[in-house]
Design an enzyme around this catalytic site. Structure first.
Site, PDB file in Angstrom:
ATOM      1  N   ARG A   1       0.830  -1.294   0.042  1.00 60.66           N
ATOM      2  CA  ARG A   1       0.007  -0.269  -0.032  1.00 60.66           C
ATOM      3  C   ARG A   1       1.034   1.276  -0.021  1.00 60.66           C
ATOM      4  NH1 ARG A   1      -1.866   2.109   4.425  1.00 60.66           N
ATOM      5  NH2 ARG A   1      -2.281   0.438   5.541  1.00 60.66           N
TER       6      ARG A   1
ATOM      7  N   TYR B   1     -16.862  15.064 -16.078  1.00 59.75           N
ATOM      8  CA  TYR B   1     -17.415  13.602 -15.833  1.00 59.75           C
ATOM      9  C   TYR B   1     -18.254  13.458 -14.592  1.00 59.75           C
ATOM     10  CZ  TYR B   1     -16.598   8.778 -14.896  1.00 59.75           C
ATOM     11  OH  TYR B   1     -16.796   7.533 -14.628  1.00 59.75           O
TER      12      TYR B   1
ATOM     13  N   LYS C   1      -8.937   4.310 -19.280  1.00 57.26           N
ATOM     14  CA  LYS C   1      -9.148   4.873 -20.866  1.00 57.26           C
ATOM     15  C   LYS C   1      -7.921   4.533 -21.583  1.00 57.26           C
ATOM     16  CE  LYS C   1     -13.014   5.905 -18.542  1.00 57.26           C
ATOM     17  NZ  LYS C   1     -13.218   7.081 -18.010  1.00 57.26           N
TER      18      LYS C   1
HETATM   19  C1  LIG Z   1     -13.881   7.691 -16.945  1.00 55.29           C
HETATM   20  C2  LIG Z   1     -13.311   8.972 -16.456  1.00 55.29           C
HETATM   21  C3  LIG Z   1     -13.195   9.316 -15.223  1.00 55.29           C
HETATM   22  C4  LIG Z   1     -13.073   8.328 -14.042  1.00 55.29           C
HETATM   23  O1  LIG Z   1     -12.361   7.151 -14.068  1.00 55.29           O
HETATM   24  P1  LIG Z   1     -12.407   5.782 -13.582  1.00 55.29           P
HETATM   25  O2  LIG Z   1     -11.275   5.105 -14.104  1.00 55.29           O
HETATM   26  O3  LIG Z   1     -13.583   5.054 -14.325  1.00 55.29           O
HETATM   27  O4  LIG Z   1     -12.543   5.968 -11.906  1.00 55.29           O
HETATM   28  C5  LIG Z   1     -12.810  10.700 -14.651  1.00 55.29           C
HETATM   29  N1  LIG Z   1     -12.715  11.499 -15.660  1.00 55.29           N
HETATM   30  C6  LIG Z   1     -12.758  11.298 -17.215  1.00 55.29           C
HETATM   31  C7  LIG Z   1     -12.914  12.314 -18.069  1.00 55.29           C
HETATM   32  C8  LIG Z   1     -13.194   9.942 -17.450  1.00 55.29           C
HETATM   33  O5  LIG Z   1     -13.590   9.908 -18.853  1.00 55.29           O
END
Ligand SMILES: *Cc1c(COP(=O)(O)O)cnc(C)c1O
Length: 449
Positions: free
Chosen positions: A77, A130, A248
């Protein structure tokens, strides 16, 4: 062998990031000659001596007097070799001094904001955001006494400054949080403008402070998920911290959830101390998958962008499509949006939003007829995904706000992947013209598709 005791080969960090991703910060000698960095799947590490363990803990807690000591591995951690090697590579894309990886984009965002915001502080943020970030800012931070103030993409620097001053909280401004391009409307916010505003409030605080150390520095934080780390480099535009949903493009295969932050060594040290206490770190297996992903980051993002350009050019001409929102289609008639795009984006990206004729019904009919392209939220993966922001990712946004931002009932969001563009276009075509396809696949017509 402890990776911390062997400094990385000098100069390797100066190679192009796409080259550095194949070796930087890991040496096969450390692990029986293994070409790939192993997944150090262990919760805890053996200390060489009790004295070493004491030193590591004091360093982890930020106790002074260890400036010349080397920190060791303690517990996953707090630190883990696979995670640290990943962080050392990730920082190269943004030319940052340091990076921190998290269990999700939301944990990167929440941990970073909670590291710096205190009761009474003002957080200025851009719209739209978001959904998860919107919720965190609107329903969690105010419960901890943080004041929040939003601005719109079309507001000028002067309008934003007079809004801050009118709130009476200018002296309490601690952070400007920007998401650009915004999800799902591709609205752009000028990062230089945001960091200039932050700098002007920092300067006022310096003038008022008894000593420079006591002056509050206003931080500019940018969610770079849509563009980064290839098509936009916020640190070079004056931002202090860059945040990512590594789920992403960075992860890029729709097989993991992770987040990241990059910035100066001192800011990242503060964020990592908070991460250790909140437990928002990622695990070594996810870090290992991300190391694999970084090797192809550049070619995946470039391939997706090339596809998106073809798809967007095709969509614009389709009679069932009312409007296409794609950064690559911005021009002089789009005013400040085009100017911001030209000055801060290195590419048009691979996120296309478009309005299907027939409102929600038309959009749903299209989504329900997709064959290859999956109907799913998320973005930035190798496969193309489509979703309906109005009822899915942004269903929580109040109706008038949706409409004022352009999240109309017919709006569909498409994350373009790395498939052959012609196959994507064929799928979009048959989904936009289902009655046409139906005619040709009717048994009476003998399947003459
Ligand atoms: C998906 C997303 C997030 C959140 O990310 P997670 O990995 O789902 O927690 C934050 N900002 C943007 C622009 C996103 O597309």
């Amino acid at each position: 062998m402890d990776h911390r005791r062997i400094p990385p080969v000098q100069g390797e960090e100066n190679m192009a990031p796409e080259t550095a991703m194949l070796g930087y910060g890991y040496y096969p000698e450390w692990s029986e000659g293994a070409v790939k960095c192993p997944n150090f799947q262990t919760s805890t590490f053996v200390f060489p001596t009790a004295e070493a363990g004491k030193t590591y803990f004091e360093m982890a807690m930020g106790k002074p007097g260890h400036e010349n000591d080397t920190m060791g591995l303690i517990y996953s951690r707090i630190n883990n070799p696979t995670v640290e090697i990943l962080e050392n590579r990730l920082k190269l894309w943004d030319k940052a001094e340091a990076a921190a990886v998290f269990s999700s984009g939301m944990s990167a965002i929440s941990t970073t904001l909670l590291t710096f915001l205190r009761p009474g502080d003002l957080l200025l943020y851009s719209n739209p955001l978001y959904g998860g970030t919107h919720k965190f800012i609107h329903s969690i931070l105010p419960a901890f006494g943080v004041e929040i103030l939003g601005f719109q993409p079309n507001q000028t620097r002067e309008e934003i400054i007079s809004m801050i001053d009118a709130s009476g909280l200018g002296k309490k401004l601690r952070m400007i949080y920007v998401e650009t391009p915004a999800n799902p409307t591709n609205h752009l916010i000028d990062i230089r403008m945001a960091s200039d505003i932050a700098a002007s409030y920092t300067a006022k605080n310096l003038a008022d402070a008894k000593s420079p150390e006591m002056a509050r520095r206003v931080l500019t934080v940018v969610d770079n998920t849509y563009m980064g780390p290839i098509w936009q480099h916020p640190l070079q535009l004056g931002a202090d911290i860059v945040l990512y949903s590594a789920t992403k493009y960075i992860g890029g295969h729709s097989d993991l959830i992770a987040g990241a932050a990059t910035g100066s060594a001192s800011l990242m040290t503060a964020v990592k101390r908070m991460r250790t206490v909140m437990g928002t770190n990622t695990d070594s297996h996810t870090a290992w998958l991300l190391l694999r992903s970084l090797e192809t980051l550049m070619i995946r993002m470039n391939a997706a962008e090339a596809n998106a350009k073809e798809v967007a050019a095709w969509l614009v001409k389709h009679p069932a499509v009312e409007k296409v929102i794609y950064l690559g289609h911005l021009n002089e008639s789009d005013g400040n949006q085009y100017a911001i795009y030209k000055s801060q984006c290195k590419g048009a990206g691979a996120m296309i939003s478009f309005v299907v004729k027939g409102g929600e019904k038309g959009a749903f009919r299209f989504l329900n007829h997709l064959h290859h392209i999956k109907l799913a939220v998320s973005l930035g993966g190798t496969e193309s995904l489509a979703e309906h922001p109005g009822t899915m990712t942004h269903s929580d946004v109040p109706e008038e706000e949706k409409l004022s931002l352009g999240i109309v009932p017919g709006l569909v969001r498409l994350s373009v992947g790395v498939e052959r563009a012609a196959d994507l276009i064929a799928d979009l075509q048959q989904a936009l013209e289902p009655e046409h396809v139906h005619l040709h696949t009717d048994p009476a017509f003998g399947h003459i598709l």
